[in-house]
Design an enzyme around this catalytic site. Structure first.
Site, PDB file in Angstrom:
ATOM      1  N   GLU A  26       0.838  -1.203   0.000  1.00  0.00           N
ATOM      2  CA  GLU A  26       0.000   0.000   0.000  1.00  0.00           C
ATOM      3  C   GLU A  26       0.870   1.249   0.000  1.00  0.00           C
ATOM      4  O   GLU A  26       2.001   1.229   0.492  1.00  0.00           O
ATOM      5  CB  GLU A  26      -0.903   0.025   1.244  1.00  0.00           C
ATOM      6  N   ASP A  27       0.345   2.326  -0.542  1.00  0.00           N
ATOM      7  CA  ASP A  27       1.056   3.608  -0.483  1.00  0.00           C
ATOM      8  C   ASP A  27       0.838   4.293   0.859  1.00  0.00           C
ATOM      9  O   ASP A  27       1.755   4.882   1.415  1.00  0.00           O
ATOM     10  CB  ASP A  27       0.650   4.523  -1.650  1.00  0.00           C
ATOM     11  N   ASP A  86      -4.670   5.336   6.000  1.00  0.00           N
ATOM     12  CA  ASP A  86      -5.368   6.428   6.683  1.00  0.00           C
ATOM     13  C   ASP A  86      -6.266   5.825   7.763  1.00  0.00           C
ATOM     14  O   ASP A  86      -5.819   5.531   8.846  1.00  0.00           O
ATOM     15  CB  ASP A  86      -6.230   7.221   5.691  1.00  0.00           C
ATOM     16  N   PHE A 136      -2.607  17.098   3.752  1.00  0.00           N
ATOM     17  CA  PHE A 136      -3.148  16.687   2.449  1.00  0.00           C
ATOM     18  C   PHE A 136      -1.987  16.493   1.475  1.00  0.00           C
ATOM     19  O   PHE A 136      -1.449  17.432   0.925  1.00  0.00           O
ATOM     20  CB  PHE A 136      -4.104  17.751   1.915  1.00  0.00           C
ATOM     21  N   ARG A 179      -0.185  11.841  -9.451  1.00  0.00           N
ATOM     22  CA  ARG A 179       0.342  10.504  -9.105  1.00  0.00           C
ATOM     23  C   ARG A 179       1.775  10.307  -9.601  1.00  0.00           C
ATOM     24  O   ARG A 179       2.519   9.502  -9.053  1.00  0.00           O
ATOM     25  CB  ARG A 179      -0.535   9.404  -9.719  1.00  0.00           C
TER      26      ARG A 179
HETATM   27  C1  PRP Z   1      -6.183   5.627  -0.931  1.00  0.00           C
HETATM   28  C2  PRP Z   1      -4.800   5.106  -0.603  1.00  0.00           C
HETATM   29  C3  PRP Z   1      -5.082   3.836   0.157  1.00  0.00           C
HETATM   30  C4  PRP Z   1      -6.384   4.142   0.872  1.00  0.00           C
HETATM   31  C5  PRP Z   1      -6.107   4.474   2.297  1.00  0.00           C
HETATM   32  O1  PRP Z   1      -6.640   4.957  -2.066  1.00  0.00           O
HETATM   33  O2  PRP Z   1      -4.070   4.835  -1.780  1.00  0.00           O
HETATM   34  O3  PRP Z   1      -5.279   2.763  -0.736  1.00  0.00           O
HETATM   35  O4  PRP Z   1      -6.953   5.301   0.221  1.00  0.00           O
HETATM   36  O5  PRP Z   1      -7.287   4.854   2.948  1.00  0.00           O
HETATM   37  P1  PRP Z   1      -7.900   4.077   4.203  1.00  0.00           P
HETATM   38  O6  PRP Z   1      -6.793   3.659   5.112  1.00  0.00           O
HETATM   39  O7  PRP Z   1      -8.780   5.122   4.844  1.00  0.00           O
HETATM   40  O8  PRP Z   1      -8.698   2.924   3.688  1.00  0.00           O
HETATM   41  P2  PRP Z   1      -7.907   5.457  -2.899  1.00  0.00           P
HETATM   42  O9  PRP Z   1      -9.131   4.777  -2.379  1.00  0.00           O
HETATM   43  O10 PRP Z   1      -7.937   6.946  -2.918  1.00  0.00           O
HETATM   44  O11 PRP Z   1      -7.649   4.876  -4.342  1.00  0.00           O
HETATM   45  P3  PRP Z   1      -6.372   5.142  -5.277  1.00  0.00           P
HETATM   46  O12 PRP Z   1      -5.239   4.373  -4.678  1.00  0.00           O
HETATM   47  O13 PRP Z   1      -6.771   4.629  -6.606  1.00  0.00           O
HETATM   48  O14 PRP Z   1      -6.113   6.631  -5.266  1.00  0.00           O
HETATM   49 MG    MG Z   2      -7.046   8.176  -4.203  1.00  0.00          MG
HETATM   50 MN    MN Z   3      -5.132   3.368  -2.831  1.00  0.00          MN
END
Ligand code: PRP
Ligand code: MG
Ligand code: MN
Length: 179
Positions: free
Chosen positions: A98-99, A102, A151, A164
């Site tokens: 994961e990146d 949150d 942010f 990205r």
């Molecule tokens: C973002 C991020 C994680 C997730 C974290 O992805 O890349 O995958 O949210 O949030 P959480 O801990 O509250 O679940 P996003 O849903 O924005 O999709 P993306 O990676 O395609 O931008």
């Molecule tokens: Mg996203």
């Molecule tokens: Mn994501």
């Protein structure tokens, strides 16, 4: 620096150094396990690409896309699978890449799902951890940086699908998302 950034939170050099450190740790822990590295689309793509290239051990990769289900205030953590794996996780040592973590809701649901599919082990490596935002008790097995509740975008992370492809992690100017 991109004109929409307030500041650079983590530079390209800092990211690359930390990714190599994480890879060295993972290499040791997964040397004989042929892990299945699962990249969570789309944010984790740059991290996954850099991480696996620094892990010179046998491994496999696969991809999953999920989207949060319902209102963000819901605490169920139910996620919809937008793109599922092509590989069976049964009996496999799974490493979820994961990146950022949150709330942790997406990931905690995913971990349960992978365990229910009989993965032999399920661990998580995240580049960034934002513990202030956590809604569920979840801590990554491997984490690059613990960051404040700002942010941020770049190195996979987006705002409305932009930024990205920045090679660093920046703080987005407030006027761009406040309005
Ligand atoms: C973002 C991020 C994680 C997730 C974290 O992805 O890349 O995958 O949210 O949030 P959480 O801990 O509250 O679940 P996003 O849903 O924005 O999709 P993306 O990676 O395609 O931008
Ligand atoms: Mg996203
Ligand atoms: Mn994501």
């Amino acid at each position: 620096m991109h004109q929409d950034m307030e500041e650079i939170l983590i530079s390209e050099e800092q990211i690359q150094k930390r990714v190599k450190e994480l890879a060295a740790e993972l290499k040791k822990d997964y040397a004989d396990l042929n892990p299945l590295c699962i990249c969570i689309l789309k944010g984790a793509v740059p991290f996954m690409a850099d991480l696996i290239r620094a892990m010179d051990i046998p491994l496999e990769m696969d991809f999953m896309a999920v989207s949060s289900y319902g209102a963000s205030t819901q605490s169920s953590g139910v996620v919809r699978i937008v793109k599922d794996l092509e590989t069976s996780v049964e009996g496999r040592h799974v490493l979820v890449v994961e990146d950022i973590i949150d709330s942790g809701l997406t990931l905690s649901h995913l971990i349960e799902l992978l365990k229910a599919r009989n993965a032999k082990s399920v661990k998580v490596v995240t580049l960034l951890d934002k513990p202030e935002r956590r809604k569920i008790n979840l801590s990554p097995d491997y984490s690059g940086f613990t960051i404040p509740n700002k942010f941020i975008v770049g190195y996979g992370m987006d705002y409305a699908e932009k930024y990205r492809n920045l090679p660093y992690i920046g703080v987005l100017k407030e006027e761009l998302y406040r309005s």
